[in-house]
Each structure stands twice: as C-alpha cells, then as structure tokens.
Design a protein around this motif. Structure first.
Motif, PDB file in Angstrom:
ATOM      1  N   LEU A 291       0.739  -1.302  -0.174  1.00 49.93           N
ATOM      2  CA  LEU A 291      -0.241   0.005  -0.168  1.00 49.93           C
ATOM      3  C   LEU A 291       0.942   1.192  -0.034  1.00 49.93           C
ATOM      4  O   LEU A 291       1.894   1.343   0.513  1.00 49.93           O
ATOM      5  N   TYR A 292       0.298   2.526  -0.587  1.00 47.23           N
ATOM      6  CA  TYR A 292       1.109   3.387  -0.767  1.00 47.23           C
ATOM      7  C   TYR A 292      -0.002   4.636  -0.247  1.00 47.23           C
ATOM      8  O   TYR A 292      -1.050   4.913  -0.749  1.00 47.23           O
ATOM      9  N   ASP A 293       0.634   5.572   0.629  1.00 46.58           N
ATOM     10  CA  ASP A 293      -0.030   6.727   1.157  1.00 46.58           C
ATOM     11  C   ASP A 293       1.019   7.539   1.510  1.00 46.58           C
ATOM     12  O   ASP A 293       2.150   7.541   1.585  1.00 46.58           O
ATOM     13  N   VAL A 294       0.335   8.906   1.600  1.00 46.30           N
ATOM     14  CA  VAL A 294       1.220  10.159   1.978  1.00 46.30           C
ATOM     15  C   VAL A 294       0.606  11.077   3.072  1.00 46.30           C
ATOM     16  O   VAL A 294      -0.739  11.230   3.302  1.00 46.30           O
ATOM     17  N   ALA A 295       1.370  11.111   4.142  1.00 50.40           N
ATOM     18  CA  ALA A 295       0.783  11.597   5.301  1.00 50.40           C
ATOM     19  C   ALA A 295       1.199  13.194   5.454  1.00 50.40           C
ATOM     20  O   ALA A 295       2.203  13.559   4.952  1.00 50.40           O
ATOM     21  N   GLY A 296       0.199  13.963   6.221  1.00 51.22           N
ATOM     22  CA  GLY A 296       0.284  15.302   6.463  1.00 51.22           C
ATOM     23  C   GLY A 296       1.341  15.600   7.589  1.00 51.22           C
ATOM     24  O   GLY A 296       2.017  14.929   8.021  1.00 51.22           O
ATOM     25  N   ASN A 297       1.110  17.028   7.859  1.00 50.80           N
ATOM     26  CA  ASN A 297       1.831  17.538   8.764  1.00 50.80           C
ATOM     27  C   ASN A 297       2.028  16.919  10.055  1.00 50.80           C
ATOM     28  O   ASN A 297       1.031  16.265  10.540  1.00 50.80           O
ATOM     29  N   GLY A 298       3.121  16.866  10.865  1.00 51.53           N
ATOM     30  CA  GLY A 298       3.079  16.306  12.313  1.00 51.53           C
ATOM     31  C   GLY A 298       4.540  15.860  12.634  1.00 51.53           C
ATOM     32  O   GLY A 298       5.657  16.245  12.078  1.00 51.53           O
ATOM     33  N   SER A 299       4.665  14.694  13.181  1.00 56.07           N
ATOM     34  CA  SER A 299       6.023  14.144  13.951  1.00 56.07           C
ATOM     35  C   SER A 299       6.731  13.624  12.862  1.00 56.07           C
ATOM     36  O   SER A 299       6.205  12.770  12.280  1.00 56.07           O
ATOM     37  N   VAL A 300       8.118  13.756  12.891  1.00 53.98           N
ATOM     38  CA  VAL A 300       9.011  13.133  11.792  1.00 53.98           C
ATOM     39  C   VAL A 300      10.156  12.518  12.702  1.00 53.98           C
ATOM     40  O   VAL A 300      10.782  13.112  13.414  1.00 53.98           O
ATOM     41  N   GLY A 301      10.271  11.193  12.627  1.00 49.37           N
ATOM     42  CA  GLY A 301      11.472  10.451  13.350  1.00 49.37           C
ATOM     43  C   GLY A 301      11.140  10.460  14.933  1.00 49.37           C
ATOM     44  O   GLY A 301       9.997  10.670  15.367  1.00 49.37           O
ATOM     45  N   LEU A 302      12.137  10.145  15.651  1.00 49.70           N
ATOM     46  CA  LEU A 302      12.047   9.961  16.957  1.00 49.70           C
ATOM     47  C   LEU A 302      13.435  10.292  17.708  1.00 49.70           C
ATOM     48  O   LEU A 302      14.468  10.174  17.116  1.00 49.70           O
ATOM     49  N   ASN A 303      13.383  10.713  18.837  1.00 46.58           N
ATOM     50  CA  ASN A 303      14.466  11.350  19.397  1.00 46.58           C
ATOM     51  C   ASN A 303      15.455  12.117  18.740  1.00 46.58           C
ATOM     52  O   ASN A 303      16.486  11.916  18.884  1.00 46.58           O
ATOM     53  N   GLY A 304      14.885  13.051  18.236  1.00 45.13           N
ATOM     54  CA  GLY A 304      15.817  13.856  17.405  1.00 45.13           C
ATOM     55  C   GLY A 304      16.452  12.971  15.875  1.00 45.13           C
ATOM     56  O   GLY A 304      16.960  13.766  15.353  1.00 45.13           O
ATOM     57  N   ASN A 305      15.976  11.865  15.490  1.00 45.40           N
ATOM     58  CA  ASN A 305      16.086  11.416  14.487  1.00 45.40           C
ATOM     59  C   ASN A 305      15.099  11.295  13.419  1.00 45.40           C
ATOM     60  O   ASN A 305      14.200  10.503  13.606  1.00 45.40           O
ATOM     61  N   PRO A 306      15.423  12.136  12.454  1.00 41.43           N
ATOM     62  CA  PRO A 306      14.192  12.195  11.453  1.00 41.43           C
ATOM     63  C   PRO A 306      14.035  10.991  10.749  1.00 41.43           C
ATOM     64  O   PRO A 306      13.129  10.639  10.088  1.00 41.43           O
ATOM     65  N   ALA A 307      15.223  10.134  10.556  1.00 41.29           N
ATOM     66  CA  ALA A 307      15.077   8.977   9.823  1.00 41.29           C
ATOM     67  C   ALA A 307      14.588   7.775  10.435  1.00 41.29           C
ATOM     68  O   ALA A 307      14.479   6.693  10.000  1.00 41.29           O
ATOM     69  N   ASN A 308      14.304   7.779  11.807  1.00 36.86           N
ATOM     70  CA  ASN A 308      13.642   6.589  12.494  1.00 36.86           C
ATOM     71  C   ASN A 308      12.199   6.525  11.839  1.00 36.86           C
ATOM     72  O   ASN A 308      11.364   7.534  11.789  1.00 36.86           O
ATOM     73  N   ASN A 374      10.567   6.761  -6.811  1.00 39.02           N
ATOM     74  CA  ASN A 374      10.468   5.401  -7.143  1.00 39.02           C
ATOM     75  C   ASN A 374       9.717   4.497  -5.973  1.00 39.02           C
ATOM     76  O   ASN A 374      10.169   4.731  -4.890  1.00 39.02           O
ATOM     77  N   LYS A 375       8.855   3.825  -6.441  1.00 36.24           N
ATOM     78  CA  LYS A 375       7.796   3.359  -5.327  1.00 36.24           C
ATOM     79  C   LYS A 375       8.545   2.127  -4.546  1.00 36.24           C
ATOM     80  O   LYS A 375       8.269   1.893  -3.320  1.00 36.24           O
ATOM     81  N   ASP A 376       9.704   1.717  -4.988  1.00 44.84           N
ATOM     82  CA  ASP A 376      10.441   0.637  -4.155  1.00 44.84           C
ATOM     83  C   ASP A 376      11.731   1.173  -3.254  1.00 44.84           C
ATOM     84  O   ASP A 376      12.163   0.578  -2.561  1.00 44.84           O
ATOM     85  N   ASN A 377      11.984   2.315  -3.900  1.00 43.93           N
ATOM     86  CA  ASN A 377      13.237   2.990  -3.212  1.00 43.93           C
ATOM     87  C   ASN A 377      13.018   4.258  -3.247  1.00 43.93           C
ATOM     88  O   ASN A 377      13.520   5.277  -3.778  1.00 43.93           O
ATOM     89  N   MET A 378      11.987   4.961  -2.060  1.00 50.31           N
ATOM     90  CA  MET A 378      11.544   6.506  -2.105  1.00 50.31           C
ATOM     91  C   MET A 378      12.370   7.429  -1.986  1.00 50.31           C
ATOM     92  O   MET A 378      12.257   8.454  -2.401  1.00 50.31           O
ATOM     93  N   GLY A 379      13.389   7.110  -1.517  1.00 53.38           N
ATOM     94  CA  GLY A 379      14.579   8.132  -1.060  1.00 53.38           C
ATOM     95  C   GLY A 379      14.881   8.576   0.508  1.00 53.38           C
ATOM     96  O   GLY A 379      15.851   9.323   0.620  1.00 53.38           O
ATOM     97  N   GLY A 380      13.977   7.909   1.405  1.00 51.08           N
ATOM     98  CA  GLY A 380      14.105   8.414   2.876  1.00 51.08           C
ATOM     99  C   GLY A 380      14.250   9.952   2.968  1.00 51.08           C
ATOM    100  O   GLY A 380      13.440  10.654   2.395  1.00 51.08           O
ATOM    101  N   TYR A 381      15.133  10.119   4.022  1.00 53.06           N
ATOM    102  CA  TYR A 381      15.369  11.387   4.395  1.00 53.06           C
ATOM    103  C   TYR A 381      16.791  11.850   4.301  1.00 53.06           C
ATOM    104  O   TYR A 381      17.709  11.138   4.783  1.00 53.06           O
ATOM    105  N   GLN A 382      17.113  12.852   3.561  1.00 49.88           N
ATOM    106  CA  GLN A 382      18.143  13.649   3.689  1.00 49.88           C
ATOM    107  C   GLN A 382      18.251  15.017   4.208  1.00 49.88           C
ATOM    108  O   GLN A 382      17.288  15.545   3.944  1.00 49.88           O
ATOM    109  N   SER A 383      19.232  15.479   4.837  1.00 48.34           N
ATOM    110  CA  SER A 383      19.081  16.599   5.606  1.00 48.34           C
ATOM    111  C   SER A 383      19.244  17.884   4.726  1.00 48.34           C
ATOM    112  O   SER A 383      18.701  18.822   5.302  1.00 48.34           O
ATOM    113  N   SER A 384      19.758  17.613   3.637  1.00 51.18           N
ATOM    114  CA  SER A 384      19.758  18.995   2.792  1.00 51.18           C
ATOM    115  C   SER A 384      19.359  19.016   1.488  1.00 51.18           C
ATOM    116  O   SER A 384      19.346  19.861   0.747  1.00 51.18           O
ATOM    117  N   SER A 385      18.993  17.899   1.001  1.00 49.34           N
ATOM    118  CA  SER A 385      18.488  17.574  -0.395  1.00 49.34           C
ATOM    119  C   SER A 385      17.430  16.299  -0.517  1.00 49.34           C
ATOM    120  O   SER A 385      17.420  15.584   0.334  1.00 49.34           O
TER     121      SER A 385
END
Length: 547
Positions: A291-308, A374-385
């Motif tokens: 399944l594929y969905d997009v979430a709106g504004n709110g919390s990103v990551g955990l304990n200061g790590n946006p990639a969690n 790319n639905k199988d490798n969406m890109g995760g989170y990068q801090s500057s791009s």
C-alpha cells in the motif's frame, strides 16, 4: 419416448421465454464497464480506458449535455461507483451507487435514472454529526463541512461477493461513533457481521496517550480518504477535522468476509498528527498487496532522528502488511519538512497515484511541488536535499489541494494536475527516462479554481486510440470552496492537447448546469455517461443527446 420429447420441447420453450425476458429487460447500452473504487482502480490513476462511445468529436455543445438527474437527500462527497451488467430488477443493468453525508446510500439505474433502492444507515437514536457538533474544531467555527458529516470517504465494491463497504458516522450530541458497513449491492441489506463499530488502540506515548496507549477517537478522526480493498482486506484511513488534536494518521484493515479487524497502524504513535487525506483519493496498491499513502504535517522520526521510521508524518510511505500491522518498506520525507510543518504546507495535500506499468509514484504537496518517487526506493530522508527520482516546481501559489490523473495516448503519456490559483497543466511523462517533461507541458488558458480548493480530474478513452481521449475536470466556478459551498463547473478537454476545450456545462447553462461543486469528488465516466456529484443533493448525468 413421447413424454421425454414433450418435456424437452417444454424446457426449450421455457428457456427461450426466459432468454427473451432477460433480453427485453437488458439495458440497450452496449457498454457494461464497472467503476468499483475511487479513481477507477487501485493505482488511483483516474483513467477509464474502455470508453467506446464518447470522443473528441461528439462531446460538444450540440451533441452532449445533461440527460437526467439522480436526486438524493444530502451533499455527495463520495465519488459515485458503477457496477456494470448487474442482474437486478429482472434484467441486466448498469447500476450507480451514490452515498451522501446523511449516511444514506442509493442504487440507481445508470442508463435511465430509475431508483432500485435506498437506505439510511445512521445508528438508531442518533443523527449524522454536524459541523456544529464538533465544537473544538477550528475553535468552534468549523466550516470545512457546511452541515452533516456522515458518509464522506468513497466506498468500495467487491464485485465477486456483490458487497459495498463504507463508513458511517453517528452521534447523539455527546457520544460519537463510526461504523464500517458491508452491504449487499442488490438490495442494501447488511451482510453477516455488519456493521462493526470502529475502534482501535496502539502502544505509544504520543498525543492523547493514556498509560502508554493511544485510543482511536471517533469524534476527532476524520474518515476522508476513499476506502481500499486489497487481497480480501478493506482498509479505512483517517485524518482530522481542522487539525483538532489530539489526532493521528490511522490505517485500519478489516477482513472483507467477516469484518474482523486484522490490521491496526498509527503513523505517529510517539508523536502527533500525521493525518492521511490526499484530497479524498484512496491509498494506492500494487499487485503484490503493498500500500502507498502520504501523511500530512506532524511528527517526523524519534528522539531527534528524522530517519527513524516510527513517526512518519510529512512522508510518503510504502507499507507492507506484517502480522497485525504494517512494515514501512520504504519512505520519503522532504528535507524541508520543518518548514512545511511550520507553514502548514502539508505534504500529501494532493492525491497521489502509481503511474501504470512503471515503478513510480506521483505525489504532491501544498508547497507547489510534485515529487516523483521510485515506489520501491523512495529516497528516505536527507538533511539538505531530496534523493528522489524527480522534483517539479509548479507555482508558489499552487497549494495542490486536488485530484490529479493520468492518460497514455498513441504517442505520449500525460499527468494532469490543476491546483487552485494555477493553470491546468498536462505534463508529459517519458516512459524511457521515467521523468516528467515539464518543459514540454501543455497549458490551458481557461481560468481555473481560486482560494484553497483545486480541481478534480478524471480521464476517459477507448484505449490509446486517437480522438477518444478526454480529460474531465470539475472545480468551484467562483468563490473559495474550502469554507463555503460554491457553484461548480464541469469541463471537457482533448486529452492530447488540453489547450483545446471541447465542452463545458456553462455553455448551455439552462440545460446543463449541475449546481454546487462537490469538493474532493471526481466525476465518474462509464458506459457513455459522466456522473457528476454535487453539493446540490443530486448527481447529474451527462451523455450524448438525442438528435
């Protein structure tokens, strides 16, 4: 021997009579296409590529217009659905299903407008919640809905079991309840085990927690997206009313046969918000059941790590069913998510869809950007791009509250998007480079929607045959549909060249006008008809006129 012969003759005559009766009751319409889910299929591309009657020649002011009207008891937020070639009323018919915010469901003949049945599913002793009942939304001045808030998300139909699934909301002014219904499409009767009261809990310490448990709140949680049916599971998703917290983005999965709750997922269990709404479009799904969905504004990551992956607001997600919940297989969060949060520029404001026969997922946000993933490798989170397939900027005023669509002609494929305060754009999609060709876009010079509500788009064609592709667009003709009921307009454009408008329902307004715009509800095109939902207590049906 003579008795056996006589018996065979009687059987033959009865069979001939039966066939004749079915034939006499059968619709004369040669097309029997079904539209069983929002935007036609689980890619959510909005394209009916089996329309053999309507084309760029006959959709004109002289030949095309309003045929009849389906009257209902309230506003229609849900896209009308169609079950083609259904045996009902002693014959085979194309049947249209219309849900209203009064918790009512109607079954009409899609070719004649005859009403087969209608039912109301409000809980006994209750009424559909009204905007005035939600006294905490927008500080007690909630106008996103003008009154009733019953069935809002588009239902889904299982053709094999002849069952339609939808969510109702009921209240007595103090207690609020939501129910998932499974109803027989032949007569409106509840199936076994239906309805089931919607409830859920997850472990977490996010907003609204009690003893490290977050409980679903049927008053604050807004069932806005269309329902999704995948591999025998009906999925129901949630956002909020006017960011009235505490709330979270929930995905609840129910066994389609038993309505037993099998899956519970909360996208911000240790945070807040993360509503799922996509301008009313449903979650997309691939052939493997992801399944594929997009979430709106709110919390990103955990304990200061946006990639969690624990908290995934402001993110696109690929979700794989895993036991009683989901695993986040891949995700993308814009590097600017903090600015998006602070500016109320939600990612996921625009509906998203999987580009057919590709690995790509088109998403968009209130920041005026399209994000191709790319639905199988969406890109995760990068801090500057953003490490994704492509980012396309449309306009700083394009908030992308809209439902886009897709079409592939004989030589080019296009994605169509029309945000408020922007132009109607047809952007070519190159299936060799897997990129949107923004520099080659075709733009209409027709004035579009304003305020904070964009256009809803659907496409019809006879495959990729030249001269059959039509883009159907509806939006508020004037005013701001975000917080007010506004008059609507329906337009038809040549799918291969949107600078060419074929028809609109204001050309001959006395004949073709439909009334008020139904925000976040696309027109349904099937079997030579266009079914336009409205906020004027009706669905208007357009087609070829008798000459």
């Amino acid at each position: 021997m003579q008795r056996r012969y006589l018996f065979l003759v009687i059987l033959l005559l009865l069979g001939t009579t039966c066939k004749r009766k079915i034939s006499e009751n059968n619709t004369s319409n040669p097309q029997h296409i079904s539209v069983l889910t929002q935007h036609n299929n689980n890619t959510r591309d909005g394209w009916n590529d089996h329309e053999t009657l309507l084309n760029t020649t006959n959709v004109s002011e002289k030949q095309f217009g309003r045929q009849f009207t389906l009257l209902v008891d309230d506003q229609v937020y849900a896209q009308p659905l169609v079950a083609g070639n259904l045996y009902i009323d002693n014959g085979l018919h194309n049947v249209v299903y219309v849900a209203t915010v009064n918790n009512s469901l109607y079954a009409f003949d899609g070719d004649t407008g005859k009403l087969y049945w209608n039912r109301n599913y409000t809980e006994p002793g209750m009424h559909p919640p009204r905007n005035t009942d939600l006294n905490g939304a927008c500080g007690g001045h909630y106008t996103d809905f003008s009154l009733n808030i019953g069935i809002v998300g588009t239902p889904v139909i299982d053709a094999k079991t002849k069952t339609i699934y939808f969510v109702t909301r009921s209240t007595d002014g103090t207690i609020f309840e939501q129910h998932l219904h499974a109803v027989n499409i032949m007569n409106g009767n509840e199936e076994s085990g239906s309805p089931v009261k919607i409830d859920a809990t997850v472990s977490g310490n996010g907003a609204g927690t009690s003893d490290n448990v977050i409980s679903f709140d049927p008053e604050r949680q807004n069932q806005r997206q269309a329902l999704t049916l995948v591999n025998g599971i009906v999925y129901v998703t949630y956002s909020s009313h006017c960011d009235w917290g505490p709330f979270h983005g929930w995905i609840l999965g129910y066994n389609a046969a038993t309505l037993k709750q099998d899956i519970v997922y909360n996208d911000t269990p240790d945070g807040y918000d993360g509503g799922l709404w996509e301008s009313g479009m449903g979650m997309a799904a691939d052939g493997q059941g992801n399944l594929y969905d997009v979430a709106g504004n709110g919390s990103v990551g955990l304990n200061g790590n946006p990639a969690n992956p624990t908290n995934r607001a402001e993110s696109a997600m690929k979700l794989r069913p895993s036991g009683s919940t989901f695993t986040v297989e891949s995700y993308f969060t814009p590097f600017s998510y903090k600015q998006l949060n602070h500016g109320d520029l939600d990612y996921g404001g625009m509906g998203a869809f999987l580009i057919p026969n590709s690995n790509y997922y088109l998403t968009g946000g209130k920041d005026g950007y399209l994000y191709l993933l790319n639905k199988d490798n969406m890109g995760g989170y990068q801090s500057s791009s953003n490490n994704i397939q492509q980012t396309v900027f449309l306009d700083s005023t394009a908030n992308l509250h809209s439902q886009p669509a897709y079409y592939k002609g004989s030589s080019k494929a296009f994605i169509y998007v029309w945000s408020e305060n922007d132009k109607f754009r047809a952007i070519p999609y190159n299936s060799d480079s897997y990129l949107l060709e923004k520099n080659n876009e075709i733009v209409s010079n027709v004035n579009g929607p304003h305020g904070q509500n964009g256009a809803n788009i659907s496409v019809s064609s006879d495959g990729s045959k030249d001269g059959t592709g039509i883009v159907w667009v509806t939006y508020a003709a004037s005013g701001d549909a975000e917080h007010s009921v506004s008059p609507g307009i329906l337009r038809a454009f040549d799918a291969n060249d949107v600078s060419k408008e074929l028809w609109n329902n204001h050309q001959n307004r006395s004949r073709d006008d439909a009334g008020n715009f139904a925000k976040f509800a696309s027109p349904t095109i099937a079997n030579g008809h266009v079914y336009l939902p409205t906020f004027s207590n009706q669905v208007v049906v357009y087609g070829l006129l008798k000459q």
